[in-house]
Scaffold this motif. Structure first.
Motif, mmCIF file in Angstrom:
data_model
loop_
_atom_site.group_PDB
_atom_site.id
_atom_site.type_symbol
_atom_site.label_atom_id
_atom_site.label_comp_id
_atom_site.label_asym_id
_atom_site.label_seq_id
_atom_site.Cartn_x
_atom_site.Cartn_y
_atom_site.Cartn_z
ATOM 1 N N ARG A 419 -8.037 0.388 -9.306
ATOM 2 C CA ARG A 419 -8.489 1.709 -9.748
ATOM 3 C C ARG A 419 -8.309 2.734 -8.629
ATOM 4 O O ARG A 419 -7.844 3.851 -8.868
ATOM 5 C CB ARG A 419 -9.958 1.662 -10.179
ATOM 6 N N VAL A 420 -8.666 2.359 -7.409
ATOM 7 C CA VAL A 420 -8.470 3.266 -6.271
ATOM 8 C C VAL A 420 -6.985 3.562 -6.084
ATOM 9 O O VAL A 420 -6.591 4.712 -5.867
ATOM 10 C CB VAL A 420 -9.068 2.649 -4.986
ATOM 11 N N ALA A 421 -6.152 2.510 -6.160
ATOM 12 C CA ALA A 421 -4.705 2.697 -5.991
ATOM 13 C C ALA A 421 -4.142 3.602 -7.078
ATOM 14 O O ALA A 421 -3.278 4.448 -6.818
ATOM 15 C CB ALA A 421 -4.001 1.340 -6.002
ATOM 16 N N ARG A 422 -4.634 3.451 -8.290
ATOM 17 C CA ARG A 422 -4.144 4.274 -9.399
ATOM 18 C C ARG A 422 -4.557 5.730 -9.216
ATOM 19 O O ARG A 422 -3.741 6.644 -9.367
ATOM 20 C CB ARG A 422 -4.699 3.735 -10.717
ATOM 21 N N ARG A 423 -5.827 5.953 -8.895
ATOM 22 C CA ARG A 423 -6.332 7.317 -8.757
ATOM 23 C C ARG A 423 -5.728 8.044 -7.574
ATOM 24 O O ARG A 423 -5.582 9.268 -7.591
ATOM 25 C CB ARG A 423 -7.860 7.296 -8.626
ATOM 26 N N SER A 424 -5.374 7.301 -6.538
ATOM 27 C CA SER A 424 -4.762 7.928 -5.360
ATOM 28 C C SER A 424 -3.228 7.915 -5.443
ATOM 29 O O SER A 424 -2.549 8.179 -4.467
ATOM 30 C CB SER A 424 -5.232 7.228 -4.089
ATOM 31 N N ARG A 425 -2.720 7.545 -6.626
ATOM 32 C CA ARG A 425 -1.279 7.580 -6.914
ATOM 33 C C ARG A 425 -0.461 6.712 -5.956
ATOM 34 O O ARG A 425 0.598 7.120 -5.483
ATOM 35 C CB ARG A 425 -0.776 9.026 -6.895
ATOM 36 N N GLN A 426 -0.983 5.533 -5.685
ATOM 37 C CA GLN A 426 -0.266 4.608 -4.820
ATOM 38 C C GLN A 426 0.555 3.594 -5.611
ATOM 39 O O GLN A 426 1.288 2.805 -5.022
ATOM 40 C CB GLN A 426 -1.264 3.871 -3.910
ATOM 41 N N LEU A 427 0.416 3.590 -6.926
ATOM 42 C CA LEU A 427 1.240 2.718 -7.759
ATOM 43 C C LEU A 427 2.513 3.460 -8.174
ATOM 44 O O LEU A 427 2.615 4.671 -8.031
ATOM 45 C CB LEU A 427 0.456 2.272 -8.992
ATOM 46 N N TYR A 428 3.481 2.737 -8.673
ATOM 47 C CA TYR A 428 4.759 3.305 -9.149
ATOM 48 C C TYR A 428 5.453 4.181 -8.096
ATOM 49 O O TYR A 428 5.790 5.329 -8.361
ATOM 50 C CB TYR A 428 4.538 4.123 -10.419
ATOM 51 N N PRO A 429 5.688 3.681 -6.893
ATOM 52 C CA PRO A 429 6.441 4.468 -5.916
ATOM 53 C C PRO A 429 7.862 4.726 -6.411
ATOM 54 O O PRO A 429 8.436 3.920 -7.151
ATOM 55 C CB PRO A 429 6.446 3.574 -4.669
ATOM 56 N N LYS A 430 8.423 5.856 -5.997
ATOM 57 C CA LYS A 430 9.773 6.200 -6.446
ATOM 58 C C LYS A 430 10.833 5.306 -5.822
ATOM 59 O O LYS A 430 11.929 5.153 -6.356
ATOM 60 C CB LYS A 430 10.058 7.667 -6.131
ATOM 61 N N SER A 431 10.509 4.761 -4.666
ATOM 62 C CA SER A 431 11.464 3.888 -3.993
ATOM 63 C C SER A 431 10.701 2.890 -3.140
ATOM 64 O O SER A 431 9.491 3.012 -2.969
ATOM 65 C CB SER A 431 12.418 4.706 -3.112
ATOM 66 N N ILE A 432 11.396 1.912 -2.616
ATOM 67 C CA ILE A 432 10.790 0.980 -1.665
ATOM 68 C C ILE A 432 11.596 1.009 -0.373
ATOM 69 O O ILE A 432 12.776 1.360 -0.370
ATOM 70 C CB ILE A 432 10.742 -0.457 -2.218
ATOM 71 N N SER A 433 10.948 0.670 0.711
ATOM 72 C CA SER A 433 11.629 0.666 2.004
ATOM 73 C C SER A 433 11.209 -0.551 2.793
ATOM 74 O O SER A 433 10.125 -1.108 2.590
ATOM 75 C CB SER A 433 11.299 1.948 2.790
ATOM 76 N N LEU A 434 12.074 -0.945 3.701
ATOM 77 C CA LEU A 434 11.860 -2.159 4.485
ATOM 78 C C LEU A 434 11.055 -1.849 5.734
ATOM 79 O O LEU A 434 11.374 -0.926 6.488
ATOM 80 C CB LEU A 434 13.208 -2.766 4.863
ATOM 81 N N THR A 435 9.986 -2.599 5.944
ATOM 82 C CA THR A 435 9.220 -2.474 7.170
ATOM 83 C C THR A 435 9.591 -3.625 8.091
ATOM 84 O O THR A 435 9.990 -4.702 7.626
ATOM 85 C CB THR A 435 7.700 -2.498 6.883
ATOM 86 N N VAL A 436 9.480 -3.388 9.372
ATOM 87 C CA VAL A 436 9.864 -4.421 10.341
ATOM 88 C C VAL A 436 8.861 -5.562 10.270
ATOM 89 O O VAL A 436 7.655 -5.356 10.404
ATOM 90 C CB VAL A 436 9.910 -3.849 11.774
ATOM 91 N N ALA A 437 9.367 -6.753 10.053
ATOM 92 C CA ALA A 437 8.484 -7.914 9.956
ATOM 93 C C ALA A 437 7.996 -8.300 11.335
ATOM 94 O O ALA A 437 8.677 -8.107 12.348
ATOM 95 C CB ALA A 437 9.229 -9.081 9.321
#
Length: 469
Positions: A419-437
């Protein structure tokens, strides 16, 4: 001619010091606000972190409030005749005819299982159409924890594009209540398959617990004197098989073989197959994220042959990681939840069937790790989403028992996370990016956990791969 001005130090009135002090205070306030904002998005859903002061409402009513009313039907159990047992057959009364009644029940269950597996019925196909090659197949391994399964189904019902998928439930326990629940699903195509070698249907013979089998902790010397069935084959720790533990690995291997190579509707499918379990819970954008990961996999990680939507982290930050993915060698204890792969990867795995089936470990995921390390030319590499889209809600199961097995607390916290992720618009990103493991040490060859020394288990497992070949 003007004289040259000579700068003269002014007396210290404290103004400069006050300005500097004010600047420090303002900076501190700004940092605090940013920190608080970020912390708002750092979410902890582990129930063990909650202390006595945790006063959150984890009641069933509170959970229902967070579920759209249209899906309440999946959380409501039907009333059955009190004379019936869990599997829908009449419970024995402890009388002389009890043994005969149980045998009749098992015969009926076996008949029903064989019928289901033979028909391969796809529910709702007339509504949603046949399976397409680019459709996602979701396979759920089900035992008998119906409470968790209800919430998994509710989460799936709310997922975008779920109507395009085929949802396959693979059961190792025949239960009328569970069957009614699965068959009530109306948001996508549904199929049920039944593991035919379960403990339920083989209670007094292999692969169940044969009375002639060796007790788990008997010494090999004593087992040889007793001449119990599997005396020659204890595991690497000197213990003999326990059917309740061996079943999970057998079931996982059977269902994967069944879906990829035996079912008429799926045996030529080349798209992704997602593996879930009854005590998982999905975010509404899990299929959306999976599609992004698949589209970007060639660019971000050409060698990745598994995509993973879950993580076992207890605390995570959607604000930072909602669209981040990480690439790493596949590790069984970290990347076995919400994992997806296609037929090409599966065929690489089945070429190493003997490594999977003869490895002395009763866990399917550790056995798959062994396959990756010891047999595959191209080891398993995974692209894993940093902001999880699959959650583990199970508090108790085959391996873990707690004094309190109530599921409400973890389920409620996962609902709050999303619910927090949805309300803060953190779901459905327009793209994804690689983070350094993070730097991962070279994985050492691990000694198995045992529980899989019996050659009957090896042969049963391997035979599952031969069927349909």
């Amino acid at each position: 001619m003007r004289g040259r001005r000579i700068p003269i130090a002014l007396p210290n009135t404290g103004a400069l010091s006050r300005r500097r002090h004010t600047l420090y205070i303002r900076s501190a306030i700004i940092v605090f606000i940013l920190f608080a904002f970020l912390q708002f998005h750092v979410i902890n859903y582990d129930s063990n972190e909650s202390g006595p002061a945790d006063t959150a409402n984890y009641s069933t009513a509170a959970i229902l409030q967070m579920v759209p009313p249209v899906f309440h039907k999946y959380l409501t159990s039907k009333t059955r005749n009190g004379t019936q047992g869990q599997n829908g057959t009449h419970a024995g009364g402890g009388g002389p005819g009890d043994s005969a009644q149980r045998s009749a029940n098992i015969s009926e269950i076996l008949r029903m299982i064989n019928r289901y597996n033979e028909l391969q019925t796809i529910l709702n196909e007339d509504i949603f159409g046949p399976l397409q090659n680019d459709s996602v197949i979701i396979v759920v391994q089900v035992h008998k924890r119906i409470t968790y399964l209800r919430h998994l189904i509710v989460s799936l019902a709310q997922a975008r594009d779920i109507s395009r998928t085929l949802l396959v439930f693979s059961h190792d326990h025949f239960d009328d209540d569970i069957n009614d629940l699965v068959q009530s699903i109306d948001f996508c195509k549904v199929m049920q398959i039944f593991y035919p070698f379960s403990i339920q249907t083989h209670p007094n013979e292999f692969p169940g617990a044969d009375p002639g089998d060796c007790p788990r902790d008997i010494k090999k010397e004593q087992a040889l004197l007793r001449k119990c069935n599997n005396a020659l084959h204890p595991d690497l720790y000197g213990h003999y098989r326990e059917a309740k533990f061996t079943q999970t690995k057998h079931h996982w291997w059977w269902k994967a073989n069944r879906v990829f190579d035996q079912l008429e509707t799926t045996k030529y499918h080349t798209g992704l197959v997602v593996f879930l379990e009854e005590d998982h819970y999905v975010a509404e954008d899990f299929l959306y994220i999976l599609e992004l990961m698949q589209l970007k996999s060639n660019e971000l990680c050409p060698k990745c042959n598994i995509l993973s939507l879950g993580t076992y982290l207890k605390t995570f930050n959607y604000y930072t990681y909602n669209k981040k993915v990480e690439v790493t060698p596949w590790i069984s204890s970290k990347h076995n939840m919400g994992m997806a792969f296609n037929r090409s990867t599966w065929h690489d795995i089945t070429r190493c069937a003997r490594h999977f089936c003869e490895y002395d470990d009763y866990n399917w995921d550790w056995s798959l790790q062994h396959v990756s390390q010891q047999c595959l030319k191209q080891k398993l590499h995974v692209m894993v989403v940093k902001g999880p889209r699959v959650f583990h809600i199970g508090e108790c199961g085959v391996h873990h028992k707690k004094s309190n097995c109530e599921s409400n607390q973890v389920i409620s916290k996962v609902q709050q996370v999303l619910r927090v992720a949805r309300r803060s618009r953190q779901l459905y990103p327009k793209s994804i990016s690689l983070t350094v493991a993070s730097v991962i040490k070279k994985t050492k060859l691990r000694k198995g956990n045992g529980g899989w020394g019996d050659q009957r288990d090896h042969q049963l497992c391997f035979n599952m791969t031969l069927i349909g070949r």
